[in-house]
Design a protein around this motif. Structure first.
Motif, PDB file in Angstrom:
ATOM      1  N   THR A 147       0.839  -1.200   0.000  1.00 26.32           N
ATOM      2  CA  THR A 147       0.000   0.000   0.000  1.00 26.32           C
ATOM      3  C   THR A 147       0.871   1.246   0.000  1.00 26.32           C
ATOM      4  O   THR A 147       2.090   1.188   0.150  1.00 26.32           O
ATOM      5  N   ALA A 148       0.222   2.394  -0.145  1.00 28.65           N
ATOM      6  CA  ALA A 148       0.944   3.658  -0.233  1.00 28.65           C
ATOM      7  C   ALA A 148       1.743   3.928   1.035  1.00 28.65           C
ATOM      8  O   ALA A 148       1.332   3.590   2.150  1.00 28.65           O
ATOM      9  N   SER A 149       2.893   4.554   0.854  1.00 21.52           N
ATOM     10  CA  SER A 149       3.747   4.910   1.991  1.00 21.52           C
ATOM     11  C   SER A 149       3.201   6.146   2.696  1.00 21.52           C
ATOM     12  O   SER A 149       2.418   6.909   2.137  1.00 21.52           O
TER      13      SER A 149
ATOM     14  N   SER B  36       7.276   4.237  -3.730  1.00 19.03           N
ATOM     15  CA  SER B  36       7.391   5.013  -2.488  1.00 19.03           C
ATOM     16  C   SER B  36       8.074   6.349  -2.739  1.00 19.03           C
ATOM     17  O   SER B  36       7.701   7.377  -2.151  1.00 19.03           O
ATOM     18  N   THR B  37       9.074   6.341  -3.618  1.00 19.59           N
ATOM     19  CA  THR B  37       9.772   7.584  -3.963  1.00 19.59           C
ATOM     20  C   THR B  37       8.818   8.569  -4.625  1.00 19.59           C
ATOM     21  O   THR B  37       8.777   9.757  -4.274  1.00 19.59           O
ATOM     22  N   PHE B  38       8.053   8.087  -5.595  1.00 14.61           N
ATOM     23  CA  PHE B  38       7.069   8.944  -6.260  1.00 14.61           C
ATOM     24  C   PHE B  38       6.058   9.498  -5.249  1.00 14.61           C
ATOM     25  O   PHE B  38       5.636  10.657  -5.347  1.00 14.61           O
ATOM     26  N   GLU B  39       5.665   8.667  -4.293  1.00 16.15           N
ATOM     27  CA  GLU B  39       4.685   9.125  -3.298  1.00 16.15           C
ATOM     28  C   GLU B  39       5.250  10.270  -2.461  1.00 16.15           C
ATOM     29  O   GLU B  39       4.562  11.270  -2.209  1.00 16.15           O
ATOM     30  N   GLN B  40       6.493  10.163  -2.029  1.00 13.46           N
ATOM     31  CA  GLN B  40       7.093  11.243  -1.251  1.00 13.46           C
ATOM     32  C   GLN B  40       7.178  12.526  -2.077  1.00 13.46           C
ATOM     33  O   GLN B  40       6.876  13.623  -1.592  1.00 13.46           O
ATOM     34  N   LEU B  41       7.581  12.395  -3.345  1.00  8.87           N
ATOM     35  CA  LEU B  41       7.638  13.567  -4.224  1.00  8.87           C
ATOM     36  C   LEU B  41       6.246  14.163  -4.431  1.00  8.87           C
ATOM     37  O   LEU B  41       6.081  15.392  -4.480  1.00  8.87           O
TER      38      LEU B  41
END
Length: 633
Positions: A3-5, A471-476
Motif C-alpha cells: 500500500t501507499a507509503s 514510495s519515492t514517487f509518493e514522497q515527491l
C-alpha cells in the motif's frame, strides 16, 4: 503489491517550512469563493442513465479537515477553495455553476432566455448544472452558447445545454474565436490518444480521493468522465473590438491567440460592467506547456494581451470572472489582479530568455529563476496548476527546441538501452537498488527517482525496484505544491503498484468526429499509417462525397498518404478504385471502425474499380494504443 507509503520526516519538515512562508494572513479568497452562493447540487454527484458515476464532488469532503502532512499546505488551501460546489451569483443577471467539473459554466440572462458560456466537459455535468440554475432562476431556454477557447473542458458539454437542431434552426447561435474548430480537433483527434493517456495522470483520474491520493488538480478538482460532445460554432469572432448581441446580451470581444489556448478570447459585458477572462487569468500560475502535452504557449503575447485587457476593459469593470475558480470584485482589486498575472508571465518569459542568452539551459534556469517578492507572495500566482519549473523549460523549448547545444546530448541512447548501460556502469542491479535505498533514506527523492528509473527500464520485472520507486514517487507527490505534479507522481506510483489503468476519459466521441472537415478526416488517417509496412504499396483512391458534391483523392506511396480535393480541369491518372458515400459514412468506416464491407452491402457505399485496393489500404493502418506504458518500458 504494497500500500501507499506515509509521508517521511523530510516531507513533514518541508511542509512546515512551506506553511510558514505562505501568505496565510491574506484570506480575501475565502470570502470571494463563497460570495453569491445560492444553492448546491444535492448530492454533489452526477451519474449516467445507467447509474455510472461521472462526477462526484462529495468524495472530496475530507478537504474540510485540517491539512495533513501528506499534502502541501498551499495545495490543501487551494483544493479547499476549488471544491466549493453549486450555483453562484456573480453580478445582476450573471451566474456561475462551479464544482461540477474541472471548469465553470457561466450563465448570462438575456431578454428571453440565457446565454451559456463554456458548458463544461461532459453533456451530463452540463445538463445537471443547467438544471440547478433553472431550479432557482426559472426554466429559461438556452438562447446562445459561447466557447471561450478550444480545450474540451470548455465545449464538451454542449449537447447538455442545447441541441444541434436548435443551433441549426438559429434558436441558439454558437460563438467561438476564429480557429476554434481547427485547434479543438487537432488537440483531441490528431494527438488525442497520447494526450488523453497522460491526462489520466495529470488529473489523477483513478487515484483514491484522500490525503494520500487525489486532492484536486489546482484548476479544478478533476475531469468528469461523461460524454464529450461538440456543436460547431455558427459565428466566429475574428477581430478584437468585435461586438455581438445575443438575446439582448451585449458582448465586446478581445482575441488572444497563443495564450492559454491557440484560439481563445476574453470579452466584456458593458451593461453589467463585467469582464470574462476565459482561462487567461485564474487563481493560479497556469501552464505554458501542460504535462499532458499541447502546443507551447507564448508568455510574451500572454502578458501583452493581459495589458490590453486592462486598458480595454478592466478599468471599466466592477467584477472579473473566468472559466475556472471564483470571481474578483472591485475595480482596484481586479486591475491589480490582472497586473500581477501579467507581471508573472512577462517575468518568466523575459528572465528565461535573459538566462538562456547567457548560455544556461532550461533545466538550469528552472533551478535559478526566482519570482519577484510582490509576485511570489500572492496567492493567485502560486504554482498549483503550472509551475515555475516546467514553465521555464517550456519557454526554453519554445525558443531553443529539445537540444541544449551540448553534443553529448545530440545522439543519446533511447531509454531502455540507456538504462541498461547506466545500471551496468553503476555496478549492476543489486548495487543500484542498494544505493537508491540509501538516497531514499536520506530524503534525496529526486535522485532516487532518476536512478530507480534506470533500473526499472533495464529490468522491468524487478519488483523491489518498482516498490521503492512507488514510495519515492509518493514522497515527491506529497511534497508537491503543484497539483498536476502530485497527480503525476501518485499516478506513477499507482501503476507501479497495481498495473496500468489506461485512459479513463475519451475525447473522440461521435459528435467530435462529426465536425471534422474532409481534410481533417484524411489527415487523421495519415497519422495511422504504418510507414515501413506501406513502403512498397501504391494505391490511388477517389472518395466521392455525394452530400458535399466534392471528390477527394487519396494516394498512398512511399509509406505516406497524400490527399487533396479534385478540382475541375485537373488532369489526373485514373484511380484504382472510387467510392461514393456521405461524409458521415466516411467517418464511420475510416475513423470509427465500422466494417467497410457491411457498409457496401447496406448500400451506404457505391464502389467502382478494384475494390481490393481498399483491403490493402486498411491493412497498413495502426490503431492508437490508449494503454501505453509510461513508468515502465
Amino acid at each position: 503489491m504494497s500500500t501507499a507509503s506515509e509521508p517521511s520526516d523530510f516531507i513533514i519538515a518541508a511542509q512546515q517550512r512551506a506553511a510558514a512562508a505562505l501568505p496565510f494572513a491574506d484570506d480575501a479568497d475565502l470570502a470571494d469563493a463563497e460570495r453569491g452562493f445560492i444553492a448546491a447540487l444535492e448530492p454533489g454527484v452526477v451519474t449516467s442513465a445507467d447509474g455510472t458515476v461521472l462526477w462526484d464532488n462529495d468524495s472530496y469532503a475530507f478537504l474540510r479537515e485540517p491539512c495533513p502532512a501528506s499534502v502541501h499546505p498551499g495545495l490543501w488551501r487551494q483544493s479547499g477553495l476549488v471544491v466549493g460546489q453549486g450555483l453562484f451569483r456573480v453580478a445582476e443577471g450573471i451566474y456561475q455553476i462551479r464544482g461540477l467539473d474541472l471548469s465553470n459554466m457561466t450563465l448570462v440572462e438575456g431578454e428571453t432566455g440565457v446565454v451559456v458560456i463554456d458548458p463544461l466537459i461532459s453533456a451530463e455535468t452540463a445538463a445537471a448544472g443547467l438544471a440547478l440554475y433553472r431550479a432557482h432562476r426559472g426554466d429559461r431556454p438556452v438562447t446562445g452558447l459561447v466557447y471561450t477557447h478550444s480545450h474540451a473542458d470548455h465545449f464538451g458539454g454542449a449537447t447538455g445545454v442545447t441541441t444541434a437542431a436548435d443551433v441549426a434552426e438559429g434558436l441558439c447561435p454558437v460563438l467561438a474565436p476564429v480557429g476554434f474548430l481547427e485547434h479543438a480537433v487537432a488537440e483531441n483527434i490528431y494527438a488525442g490518444t497520447a494526450m488523453a493517456r497522460r491526462a489520466g495522470y495529470m488529473y489523477g483520474a483513478v487515484l483514491p480521493r484522500g490525503p494520500l491520493g487525489a486532492v484536486g488538480a489546482g484548476l479544478g478538482q478533476t475531469t468528469s468522465v461523461g460524454t464529450v460532445t461538440l456543436i460547431a460554432p455558427t459565428l466566429d469572432i475574428t477581430t478584437t473590438g468585435q461586438a455581438e448581441t445575443v438575446d439582448g446580451v451585449r458582448m465586446i470581444f478581445q482575441l488572444t491567440p497563443g495564450t492559454e489556448a491557440p484560439a481563445e478570447m476574453n470579452f466584456y459585458f458593458p451593461d453589467h460592467r463585467a469582464l470574462c477572462m476565459a482561462e487567461n487569468a485564474t487563481h493560479t500560475l497556469h501552464n505554458l506547456l501542460t504535462l499532458r502535452g499541447a502546443l507551447v504557449r507564448d508568455p510574451h503575447v500572454w502578458a501583452k494581451y493581459l495589458t490590453e485587457a486592462i486598458n480595454l476593459f478592466a478599468r471599466e469593470s466592477d467584477v472579473l470572472f473566468a472559466s475556472h475558480h471564483w470571481p474578483t470584485w472591485g475595480n482596484e482589486r481586479l486591475v491589480e489582479f490582472l497586473a500581477l498575472q501579467r507581471d508573472l508571465y512577462g517575468y518568466l518569459n523575459d528572465q528565461t530568455l535573459r538566462l538562456l542568452n547567457q548560455g544556461y539551459v532550461g533545466a538550469e534556469i528552472a533551478e535559478m529563476l526566482t519570482l519577484p517578492p510582490a509576485v511570489a507572495n500572492t496567492w493567485h500566482t502560486q504554482g498549483y496548476y503550472g509551475s515555475v519549473s516546467h514553465n521555464v523549460k517550456a519557454i526554453y523549448q519554445r525558443y531553443m527546441g529539445w537540444f541544449d547545444g551540448n553534443p553529448a546530448h545530440l545522439w543519446e541512447h533511447p531509454p531502455v538501452e540507456s538504462a541498461r548501460r547506466h545500471v551496468e556502469f553503476m555496478g549492476g542491479a543489486d548495487e543500484v537498488l542498494r544505493k537508491a535505498q540509501v538516497s531514499y533514506d536520506a530524503g534525496d527523492y529526486r535522485w532516487a527517482a532518476q536512478v530507480l528509473n534506470y533500473l526499472i527500464f533495464a529490468e522491468p520485472g524487478n519488483i523491489a525496484a518498482k516498490q521503492l520507486q512507488a514510495s519515492t514517487f509518493e514522497q515527491l507527490g506529497y511534497g508537491a505544491e503543484n497539483a498536476t505534479w502530485r497527480n503525476f507522481y501518485l499516478s506513477g506510483a499507482y501503476e507501479l503498484r497495481y498495473g496500468l489503468f489506461g485512459t479513463p476519459t475519451k475525447t473522440d466521441s461521435p459528435t467530435m468526429l462529426a465536425v471534422l472537415t474532409i481534410e481533417q478526416i484524411f489527415d487523421a488517417m495519415a497519422l495511422r499509417v504504418d510507414g515501413p509496412k506501406a513502403w512498397d504499396q501504391r494505391v490511388l483512391v477517389d472518395w466521392i462525397l455525394r452530400d458535399e458534391n466534392r471528390t477527394h483523392r487519396l494516394e498512398l506511396r512511399n509509406g505516406r498518404l497524400t490527399h487533396f480535393e479534385v478540382a475541375e480541369g485537373m488532369v489526373l491518372p485514373e484511380p484504382d478504385a472510387a467510392f461514393t458515400l456521405t461524409k458521415a459514412t466516411l467517418i464511420r468506416v475510416l475513423l470509427a471502425g465500422d466494417d467497410f464491407g457491411v457498409a457496401v452491402a447496406a448500400g451506404d457505399i457505391a464502389a467502382e474499380g478494384d475494390v481490393s485496393t481498399l483491403v490493402e489500404l486498411v491493412g497498413i493502418f495502426d490503431a492508437p494504443d490508449p494503454d501505453f506504458a509510461i513508468v515502465t518500458p
